[in-house]
Every structure is written in structure tokens, then in C-alpha cells.
Design a protein around this motif. Structure first.
Motif, PDB file in Angstrom:
ATOM      1  N   VAL A  29       0.835  -1.204   0.000  1.00 26.87           N
ATOM      2  CA  VAL A  29       0.000   0.000   0.000  1.00 26.87           C
ATOM      3  C   VAL A  29       0.870   1.254   0.000  1.00 26.87           C
ATOM      4  O   VAL A  29       0.591   2.234  -0.698  1.00 26.87           O
ATOM      5  N   LYS A  30       1.952   1.243   0.777  1.00 19.52           N
ATOM      6  CA  LYS A  30       2.872   2.386   0.812  1.00 19.52           C
ATOM      7  C   LYS A  30       3.512   2.618  -0.554  1.00 19.52           C
ATOM      8  O   LYS A  30       3.675   3.766  -0.999  1.00 19.52           O
ATOM      9  N   LEU A  31       3.873   1.526  -1.222  1.00 21.26           N
ATOM     10  CA  LEU A  31       4.508   1.629  -2.538  1.00 21.26           C
ATOM     11  C   LEU A  31       3.534   2.198  -3.573  1.00 21.26           C
ATOM     12  O   LEU A  31       3.925   2.972  -4.442  1.00 21.26           O
ATOM     13  N   ILE A  32       2.273   1.824  -3.449  1.00 19.95           N
ATOM     14  CA  ILE A  32       1.257   2.343  -4.377  1.00 19.95           C
ATOM     15  C   ILE A  32       0.999   3.824  -4.107  1.00 19.95           C
ATOM     16  O   ILE A  32       0.732   4.601  -5.019  1.00 19.95           O
ATOM     17  N   GLY A  33       1.064   4.194  -2.826  1.00 23.56           N
ATOM     18  CA  GLY A  33       0.886   5.603  -2.464  1.00 23.56           C
ATOM     19  C   GLY A  33      -0.541   5.998  -2.184  1.00 23.56           C
ATOM     20  O   GLY A  33      -0.922   7.150  -2.446  1.00 23.56           O
ATOM     21  N   ILE A  34      -1.340   5.070  -1.653  1.00 26.03           N
ATOM     22  CA  ILE A  34      -2.728   5.385  -1.311  1.00 26.03           C
ATOM     23  C   ILE A  34      -2.776   5.731   0.175  1.00 26.03           C
ATOM     24  O   ILE A  34      -2.780   4.852   1.038  1.00 26.03           O
ATOM     25  N   LYS A  35      -2.795   7.011   0.481  1.00 26.35           N
ATOM     26  CA  LYS A  35      -2.660   7.483   1.856  1.00 26.35           C
ATOM     27  C   LYS A  35      -3.815   7.030   2.746  1.00 26.35           C
ATOM     28  O   LYS A  35      -3.609   6.683   3.915  1.00 26.35           O
ATOM     29  N   SER A  36      -5.052   7.052   2.214  1.00 19.51           N
ATOM     30  CA  SER A  36      -6.220   6.707   3.038  1.00 19.51           C
ATOM     31  C   SER A  36      -6.149   5.256   3.510  1.00 19.51           C
ATOM     32  O   SER A  36      -6.427   4.957   4.682  1.00 19.51           O
ATOM     33  N   ILE A  37      -5.740   4.341   2.608  1.00 19.59           N
ATOM     34  CA  ILE A  37      -5.624   2.926   2.994  1.00 19.59           C
ATOM     35  C   ILE A  37      -4.431   2.738   3.920  1.00 19.59           C
ATOM     36  O   ILE A  37      -4.499   1.985   4.901  1.00 19.59           O
ATOM     37  N   GLU A  38      -3.330   3.437   3.629  1.00 23.66           N
ATOM     38  CA  GLU A  38      -2.123   3.320   4.469  1.00 23.66           C
ATOM     39  C   GLU A  38      -2.399   3.773   5.903  1.00 23.66           C
ATOM     40  O   GLU A  38      -2.028   3.094   6.869  1.00 23.66           O
ATOM     41  N   GLU A  39      -3.062   4.914   6.040  1.00 24.01           N
ATOM     42  CA  GLU A  39      -3.378   5.438   7.373  1.00 24.01           C
ATOM     43  C   GLU A  39      -4.321   4.499   8.133  1.00 24.01           C
ATOM     44  O   GLU A  39      -4.180   4.301   9.341  1.00 24.01           O
ATOM     45  N   GLY A  40      -5.280   3.925   7.389  1.00 20.48           N
ATOM     46  CA  GLY A  40      -6.217   3.001   8.023  1.00 20.48           C
ATOM     47  C   GLY A  40      -5.534   1.745   8.530  1.00 20.48           C
ATOM     48  O   GLY A  40      -5.810   1.263   9.639  1.00 20.48           O
ATOM     49  N   LEU A  41      -4.613   1.203   7.737  1.00 21.31           N
ATOM     50  CA  LEU A  41      -3.898  -0.017   8.138  1.00 21.31           C
ATOM     51  C   LEU A  41      -2.976   0.244   9.327  1.00 21.31           C
ATOM     52  O   LEU A  41      -2.849  -0.591  10.232  1.00 21.31           O
ATOM     53  N   THR A  42      -2.315   1.412   9.341  1.00 20.82           N
ATOM     54  CA  THR A  42      -1.402   1.727  10.459  1.00 20.82           C
ATOM     55  C   THR A  42      -2.153   1.963  11.763  1.00 20.82           C
ATOM     56  O   THR A  42      -1.587   1.798  12.847  1.00 20.82           O
ATOM     57  N   THR A  43      -3.434   2.333  11.686  1.00 23.73           N
ATOM     58  CA  THR A  43      -4.234   2.536  12.902  1.00 23.73           C
ATOM     59  C   THR A  43      -4.931   1.252  13.354  1.00 23.73           C
ATOM     60  O   THR A  43      -5.681   1.276  14.324  1.00 23.73           O
ATOM     61  N   GLY A  44      -4.695   0.162  12.610  1.00 27.40           N
ATOM     62  CA  GLY A  44      -5.212  -1.131  13.054  1.00 27.40           C
ATOM     63  C   GLY A  44      -6.517  -1.566  12.438  1.00 27.40           C
ATOM     64  O   GLY A  44      -7.048  -2.628  12.793  1.00 27.40           O
ATOM     65  N   ARG A  45      -7.048  -0.798  11.500  1.00 24.49           N
ATOM     66  CA  ARG A  45      -8.302  -1.205  10.847  1.00 24.49           C
ATOM     67  C   ARG A  45      -8.024  -2.258   9.780  1.00 24.49           C
ATOM     68  O   ARG A  45      -6.934  -2.288   9.195  1.00 24.49           O
TER      69      ARG A  45
END
Length: 336
Positions: A29-45
Motif C-alpha cells: 500500500v505504501k509503494l502504491i501511495g494510497i494514503k487513506s488505505i495506508e493510514e487506516g492499516l497503520t491505525t489497526g483497521r
């Protein structure tokens, strides 16, 4: 917030490619650069919850949720890619087949506008100097032209208002939507296209959910919720009720209100075989592929048959107008 089919396909395709190569989901997800999904995954969702919030289709979200539960996210991403890819290709093909009729229709309207607004009045002034009665086709054409010039703006306003009222009624009346969807499936040729598309999506959806370990009742429920057609929605709800009572899928289809309209006898036979062999998801996938092939053929027939019909239609319109305009001149020439 909602996403287009192409946006969803691009994201899931990139995720599939990167995770298939061995990258962890968060790194992909980080490599793709999708911030909304990246932020959601880092917060545990979970990915399914994030995709739902991002506007992915419930079908895609359901498959991701199933992949997370079974630990087979790759299979879910592959199924989503296949589903979205076929959906986009079908839309493009249908759009392409309807582009030519739309262009011809718009051209015909423009030609009629020019003729009634400028050409006929010019001939009318010329015919007023004739000391003879005009032929009835010419008189009729002049009357239509006069009516057009007098009431064109009012007619456009009425059509615009009616279109707006129908759109509002459609938005707020589920009853109207149900009747409209049923009517679309009863039309002579277009109905076959709608049914083939609906059953293809229905069979593919249930087969995909079932292959990912979702029970048939839940698969039908998810398919109903994901459907954008009221006929398929009611069909799935009735199926779910009959299946809950212990009936087989083939018998449940036969007893539903729209079962005989949607499903062919050979499809029911295939479903019986699938139930007996325990390979129902494979049989439903076969039915979906058959209907997809039938849909391709119907769209090809539509595009091939519309072209000559529209050309004849345009020729008749232009020919009739030319004859009506020049008939008095021909008659005057014969008199002289």
C-alpha cells in the motif's frame, strides 16, 4: 465517497501484483501511495473496513472480508480483479454498440431542426407565389414546420420538466424502480440483454462467494445486497426464504416469481447436477460464463442490426422531406 470501476480495478490490480511478489500488505500500500488505505492499516483497521469507507463495491468488500477470515487475501484480490475487469469490458462493449445509434439519432434531430426552422420556411415563401394548390404532403410539411416554430421552446420545456419529474420519482419511489426494471426485462430484444447480464453477474457473484467458503444462504444475501437491479434483488430474497425452509436451490428457483423468466430449463438442470455432485459453485460459474457468451453475441447482433436499420430510417426521413418540398416544383414543371 464512491470510486469508479476503473479506479477500483487499478488499486486491486496493483495490490494483487505487489502482494503476489511477496511484499507485505502495508508495504504494498505504501509503494502504491494510497494514503487513506495506508493510514487506516497503520491505525489497526482491517482492509475490508477501509475499502468500504473508500467507496469500493460491497461485492469487493465482502470478498476481502472473506479473504481476511480465511487467510487467503490473494484469492480474493484475484476474484475482484477478474470481476471488475469483465464488468468494465462489458460496459465498454455495450457503450460502443450504442454510440453509433446515438450519433445517428442526434444527427437526425439536427437535420429535422434545420429543415423545419430554416429550409421549409424558405420554400413556404416561394410557394406563396404559386397560383395553384399545393400537394397534401407539402401542405402537411408546412403545417408541421409552423407548429415547430411556434411551439418548439414550449415542447423542450415540457420534455425537460417531465424528465426531471421522472428522475425525481425514480429516485424516491422504489415501486417505480421495481416496475421499470421488470419492464426492461420484458422488452423483446433489450430484455434478453438485461437478463443475460443479470444472470451472468448473479451466477458469478454466488459462485465466487461460495468458492471463498461463504455458505450459499449468505452468498445469496450478499448478492442481493450488491445487486443494482430490483428483479435480481427480489429473486435473491425469495431464493433465500425458500432455501431457509429446506428446499433445494433448483426447486427454490422454480418456485420464485421471476425464476422461469430469468433461468433457462437447461440452467435448472445444471444446478440439479451441481447439487447432486456437491460442486454447485462450479456449475454456477459455468452458467455465468454461458450467459456472458450469450450477452456478447446479443450485443454483436444489436450493433450489426442497428446500423442498416438506422441508415434506412435516415434515408426515409430525408427522402420524404425532399419529395414533399420539391413535389410542387415538379408539378409546376409538368404544367409548363
Amino acid at each position: 465517497m464512491s470510486m469508479t470501476d476503473q479506479q477500483q480495478l487499478d488499486i486491486t490490480r496493483k495490490l494483487l501484483t505487489l502482494t503476489k511478489s511477496g511484499l507485505p500488505l502495508l508495504d504494498a500500500v505504501k509503494l502504491i501511495g494510497i494514503k487513506s488505505i495506508e493510514e487506516g492499516l497503520t491505525t489497526g483497521r482491517s482492509l475490508s473496513v477501509i475499502m468500504d469507507q473508500c467507496g469500493f463495491y460491497p461485492f469487493c468488500v465482502g470478498l476481502i472480508r472473506s479473504g481476511e477470515a480465511t487467510g487467503d487475501l490473494l484469492a480474493s484480490l484475484e476474484s475482484i480483479n477478474l470481476h471488475l475487469d469483465k464488468k468494465i469490458k462489458l460496459k465498454k462493449k455495450l457503450k460502443k454498440s450504442l454510440t453509433y445509434p446515438c450519433i445517428v439519432g442526434i444527427t437526425a434531430c439536427l437535420v429535422l431542426f434545420v429543415i423545419f426552422q430554416w429550409v421549409v420556411p424558405t420554400f413556404e415563401v416561394m410557394f406563396s407565389n404559386f397560383n395553384a394548390a399545393l400537394p397534401w404532403p407539402t401542405r402537411l410539411l408546412i403545417q408541421y414546420s409552423q407548429w415547430f416554430q411556434a411551439y418548439f421552446l414550449y415542447a423542450c420545456l415540457i420534455i425537460f420538466c417531465l424528465t426531471g419529474l421522472i428522475a425525481l420519482y425514480w429516485k424516491y419511489s422504489a415501486n417505480f424502480q421495481k416496475k421499470f426494471d421488470r419492464l426492461m426485462m420484458l422488452l423483446p430484444f433489450w430484455g434478453k440483454i438485461r437478463i443475460a447480464a443479470a444472470i451472468s453477474q448473479w451466477g458469478k457473484s454466488i459462485a465466487t462467494f461460495h468458492q471463498h467458503g461463504i455458505p450459499i444462504l449468505d452468498a445469496i444475501k450478499e448478492t442481493a445486497l450488491n445487486s443494482n437491479d430490483w428483479v435480481i434483488y427480489q429473486f435473491c430474497i425469495e431464493l433465500k426464504n425458500y432455501l431457509s425452509q429446506g428446499w433445494s436451490l433448483s426447486e427454490s428457483i422454480r418456485m420464485t416469481t421471476h425464476g422461469t423468466m430469468l433461468m433457462k430449463p437447461e440452467h435448472l438442470q445444471l444446478i440439479r447436477v451441481g447439487e447432486a455432485s456437491g460442486d454447485l459453485s462450479y456449475v454456477l460459474d459455468v452458467i455465468a460464463n454461458q450467459e456472458e457468451e450469450a450477452l456478447d453475441q446479443l450485443i454483436d447482433q444489436l450493433s450489426q442490426s442497428m446500423e442498416p436499420v438506422l441508415m434506412i430510417f435516415m434515408g426515409l426521413i430525408v427522402g420524404t422531406l425532399i419529395i414533399a418540398l420539391y413535389l410542387p416544383i415538379f408539378e409546376m414543371g409538368q404544367i409548363l
